[in-house]
Design an enzyme around this catalytic site. Structure first.
Site, PDB file in Angstrom:
ATOM      1  N   HIS A  22      37.028  48.916  36.370  1.00 16.43           N
ATOM      2  CA  HIS A  22      38.257  48.578  37.093  1.00 16.43           C
ATOM      3  C   HIS A  22      38.052  48.681  38.611  1.00 16.43           C
ATOM      4  O   HIS A  22      38.339  47.736  39.351  1.00 16.43           O
ATOM      5  CB  HIS A  22      39.374  49.538  36.639  1.00 16.43           C
ATOM      6  CG  HIS A  22      40.699  49.294  37.297  1.00 16.43           C
ATOM      7  ND1 HIS A  22      41.702  48.594  36.692  1.00 16.43           N
ATOM      8  CD2 HIS A  22      41.180  49.658  38.508  1.00 16.43           C
ATOM      9  CE1 HIS A  22      42.755  48.538  37.506  1.00 16.43           C
ATOM     10  NE2 HIS A  22      42.460  49.182  38.612  1.00 16.43           N
ATOM     11  N   GLU A  23      37.542  49.797  39.050  1.00 12.73           N
ATOM     12  CA  GLU A  23      37.360  49.989  40.495  1.00 12.73           C
ATOM     13  C   GLU A  23      36.285  49.040  41.032  1.00 12.73           C
ATOM     14  O   GLU A  23      36.377  48.569  42.166  1.00 12.73           O
ATOM     15  CB  GLU A  23      37.024  51.445  40.822  1.00 12.73           C
ATOM     16  CG  GLU A  23      38.086  52.468  40.389  1.00 12.73           C
ATOM     17  CD  GLU A  23      39.507  52.161  40.869  1.00 12.73           C
ATOM     18  OE1 GLU A  23      39.663  51.458  41.884  1.00 12.73           O
ATOM     19  OE2 GLU A  23      40.465  52.595  40.197  1.00 12.73           O
ATOM     20  N   HIS A  52      37.858  45.868  41.925  1.00 11.67           N
ATOM     21  CA  HIS A  52      38.437  45.910  43.274  1.00 11.67           C
ATOM     22  C   HIS A  52      37.319  45.796  44.320  1.00 11.67           C
ATOM     23  O   HIS A  52      37.459  45.090  45.315  1.00 11.67           O
ATOM     24  CB  HIS A  52      39.156  47.251  43.509  1.00 11.67           C
ATOM     25  CG  HIS A  52      40.507  47.353  42.852  1.00 11.67           C
ATOM     26  ND1 HIS A  52      41.514  46.451  43.093  1.00 11.67           N
ATOM     27  CD2 HIS A  52      41.027  48.266  41.987  1.00 11.67           C
ATOM     28  CE1 HIS A  52      42.599  46.803  42.403  1.00 11.67           C
ATOM     29  NE2 HIS A  52      42.329  47.897  41.717  1.00 11.67           N
ATOM     30  N   GLU A  98      44.843  43.492  42.242  1.00 13.06           N
ATOM     31  CA  GLU A  98      44.973  44.050  40.898  1.00 13.06           C
ATOM     32  C   GLU A  98      44.459  43.059  39.853  1.00 13.06           C
ATOM     33  O   GLU A  98      43.941  43.448  38.809  1.00 13.06           O
ATOM     34  CB  GLU A  98      46.445  44.412  40.648  1.00 13.06           C
ATOM     35  CG  GLU A  98      46.684  45.467  39.604  1.00 13.06           C
ATOM     36  CD  GLU A  98      46.105  46.847  39.948  1.00 13.06           C
ATOM     37  OE1 GLU A  98      45.767  47.107  41.113  1.00 13.06           O
ATOM     38  OE2 GLU A  98      45.971  47.656  39.001  1.00 13.06           O
TER      39      GLU A  98
END
Lengths: 498, 498
Positions: free
Chosen positions: A264-265, A268, A294
């Site tokens: 997830h990170e 980003h 997001e």
């Protein structure tokens, strides 16, 4: 002011503001990864406050407006990047200028206090403690709508603040669709879905740490231009595009938590790392919007990380590192990482039910801003909506209306970006699949065709385009939540063999 | 400008400057403990440069001088702290104002380049590469002496810049004494001293890490107001008195290196942690001088850490952690941690010979500034002086004149503070022993009587007093290098049974 003078005024401001923000970002990283000694909090806070105030007052000075207006008058002579810079700066300037400074200052003081009270209220599960603060906060937010201005619904002003162009009109359609399609699906799963096997055991943190670089490489996160930290609540932190840091937290009883937080990170992080280097000069080395940011993390985490193709390469890794998965099939793992189950806490929610948590908040914020409900109604309405949408009712306010920090932090209109972002992600993915074999790339453990598509169509542009324009350019159509609903329905109907 | 207006001008400047310096300090910590990605260096450097420039231009603005002069005219109405603030600020302001800004800028550019060249020159052991840079640097430093002004020797101007009040006259006496007493002692040790047992083996870093908190607690370093980092070259970093961080480096083949580096840095750290909280308002939360700072670290590291009393409590710890010291006596360990041996590299030198390395640099700098020698003479003179003072001759310039970064960094007059600091330490220790049983406290592993003396007599005062005044207050006499010579002679004569 000539065009050249205006550009020079802005370049000087940007140099100062970007330097100050670099410092604030690194101080934030230090605080979040190492912590601040209790006794140093005041001096540290004073320094950060001064730096932020200095950045703000340089931005909000009269000559910034003069420069913006000068450049607006030269619109036809501007390059595309200059025009985008003027658009973003003008928007930001006028929003900030719309709020009387003494009101904003009082609001900052209020939310600083509210955050401390909120922590205590949540601990005591006592909504009455925070209620007077929420009343003042929502009162301010209602006035903020007038200061910012709106066409149809006052809440539009707040939605637009976090997601340029977002309106009640569009979100009502989006959330109605989710409600219509996802709520019955969740009910079906609860009532009769085939329950998956669950991962249990002890997974040493030192071994979990070994997995992280592999996950980062898989996601295309360039660790030579970043770092990995360990914190309580994972986040991504951008010093500049060549120093983008991510964090994770390892849970000894559950390797999945860190695995998916890293992906997830990293989602980003690659957005930040892939922005065009030249955008910084124009202050456009930022995300198109929070929801677009997001979309990148959730697409990578859920649509790629939680795919059958990925479990095919993850399973041998888990076996190699921890052992104990010898009798697991790829399908078992695929199902285990996609468990869908109504729950009370948003930040722990699975991919399917997550959006329902957002609907609760969206509907309550909208009604509060419209003056249709009161702050004192929140606990009851919150519980009712959880029952209606998820079929479960919080036993207390700590697990209900008091779970999120956002309102005490003064953020109203922010929640919807989480759901909108995921929907953007599904739309991007649908467009990408026309030319990229995402599953084949995932199964090979080489996501470069995917990340290259993302880089060319989304990442490299930074804040050049509004989210609506970016969507149109990347996918050929405006925001269309149907892809998200379709993706969730298909995946979970099949997973639970409904 | 009234007195109140002047105080308010200065308070506002201090708020800005301290905030900017807090940011720069934390950015430095981040860079030194985590490293900066290669590609981020330029943006990062630009941000730090902007912040430092902003702090400097706020300090050097006209109204700072006006405020200083106003307060000087109200001298008799000032509190003691205000007066000290005005003294320190006036000194700093006038020094900075004395140098033409374009000259200073050119010098910064020169030394930035020189540092990069120096690294290559040292690698290649090729003095000719750096020679033209050193020529320009020493040329600038000679002009700096005129800008700063001096009474007797031009080098005084540079010495005073790093150590308020230091002069060639005083340092000549100090170093002559060292030369006279220490050089023959080193020769005697080389020729006939009984050689001590040496520590050999493998000492796991994870176990060495366990020792660090014990060492910090022993030294009185409050870890709740600090942190411990790991770096290549240990240092102490002060965000503010309530966030003072130290660093160390663990060597698997040698536990002593980290042990004594921790005690050394903790010596710096307690100085910072023990400053009176109120001093920050007056910008007096700084060391009295660099030599006073160094006195605190070296006193703790050498005079306490390398004492017989400390080895008595260290030996059981080493045995407990690593084993293998069962047949060692406290006396063996005491001798092992005090090995004195002429060597070529200053930063690796032992307590006894360290000062001789400084004499080499002092004499060369003094002669260069006086115009008695030329930069091109340095390599030969350097080697001659090592032979004369330490009895060994560097085989090449990398191990000789090219070993230190200071000159390429533009620092001339800095080296003597290392030796002067150690001599201050011996003088403080002599005074402290009149009322504190240092060895008993050390042997008990509870240094609080020592650190309390240091706090009351040195630490709490920050930069309230000049180093000369602080010495007089704490020890009752002016700088007297005899204590240092006496301490070294006694300790090493006994150690080597001469």
């Amino acid at each position: 002011m000539t065009k050249e003078q205006a550009l020079s005024v802005i370049a000087q401001k940007l140099e100062a503001i970007q330097s100050l923000i670099t410092a604030i970002t690194l101080m934030g990283w230090d605080a979040q990864t190492l912590g601040v000694p209790e006794k140093s909090l005041a001096a540290r806070g004073a320094a950060e406050g001064w730096l932020a105030g200095e950045a703000f007052s340089r931005f909000i000075a009269e000559d910034t407006l003069e420069a913006i207006e000068t450049l607006e008058s030269f619109d036809s002579e501007l390059t595309e990047r200059e025009r985008a810079m003027v658009r973003e700066m003008g928007r930001e300037y006028r929003k900030n200028k719309a709020v009387p400074p003494e009101e904003m200052q009082a609001y900052h003081a209020l939310t600083a206090q509210a955050q401390q009270i909120w922590e205590k209220a949540r601990e005591a599960s006592d909504f009455a403690m925070i209620q007077p603060y929420y009343e003042k906060i929502f009162d301010f937010q209602r006035r903020l709508c007038d200061w910012y201005g709106y066409e149809k619904h006052p809440y539009d002003a707040l939605l637009d603040d976090y997601e340029k162009g977002a309106t009640v009109e569009a979100l009502d359609v989006f959330f109605a669709l989710m409600r219509e399609k996802i709520t019955p699906l969740v009910k079906k799963i609860v009532q009769g879905g085939k329950q998956p096997r669950e991962i249990k055991g002890t997974f040493p943190v030192t071994k979990q740490r070994e997995l992280t670089p592999w996950l980062c490489a898989f996601a295309g996160y360039d660790m030579s231009r970043g770092k990995i930290g360990e914190v309580e609540h994972p986040f991504c932190n951008t010093v500049n595009r060549n120093d983008v840091r991510i964090t994770t937290k390892y849970h000894e009883d559950n390797p999945l938590s860190s695995i998916f937080s890293v992906i997830h990170e990293a989602g980003h992080a690659i957005y930040e790392q892939n922005m065009d280097e030249e955008l910084r000069k124009y202050d456009l080395d930022n995300e198109a919007s929070m929801a677009v940011h997001e979309s990148q993390s959730r697409m990578l985490e859920n649509m790629i990380g939680r795919s059958r193709a990925f479990t095919g390469i993850l399973l041998p890794k888990l076996n190699e590192l921890f052992g104990g998965f010898e009798d697991w099939s790829g399908e078992d793992l695929f199902r285990a990482i996609n468990i869908a189950r109504p729950s009370l806490i948003r930040i722990e929610a699975d991919e399917l039910t997550y959006c329902l948590h957002i609907i609760v908040r969206y509907e309550l914020e909208k009604a509060l801003i419209a003056g249709e409900i009161k702050v004192c109604d929140l606990p009851g309405l919150w519980a009712d909506k959880y029952e209606e949408l998820l079929g479960i009712r919080p036993p207390n306010d700590a697990k209900g209306v008091l779970q999120d920090v956002h309102w005490s932090d003064g953020l109203v209109g922010y929640f919807p970006t989480y759901a909108v972002g995921t929907a953007y992600g599904a739309q991007f993915m649908h467009a990408m699949r026309k030319t990229v074999d995402v599953d084949a790339a995932t199964a090979k453990g080489d996501l470069s065709p995917v990340t290259e598509w993302l880089k060319q169509n989304i990442h490299c542009h930074g804040a050049m385009y509004t989210p609506g324009e970016l969507l149109r350019r990347a996918t050929g159509e405006p925001f269309n939540p149907a892809y998200y609903v379709e993706y969730l329905s298909k995946k979970h109907t099949e997973l639970y063999q409904l």
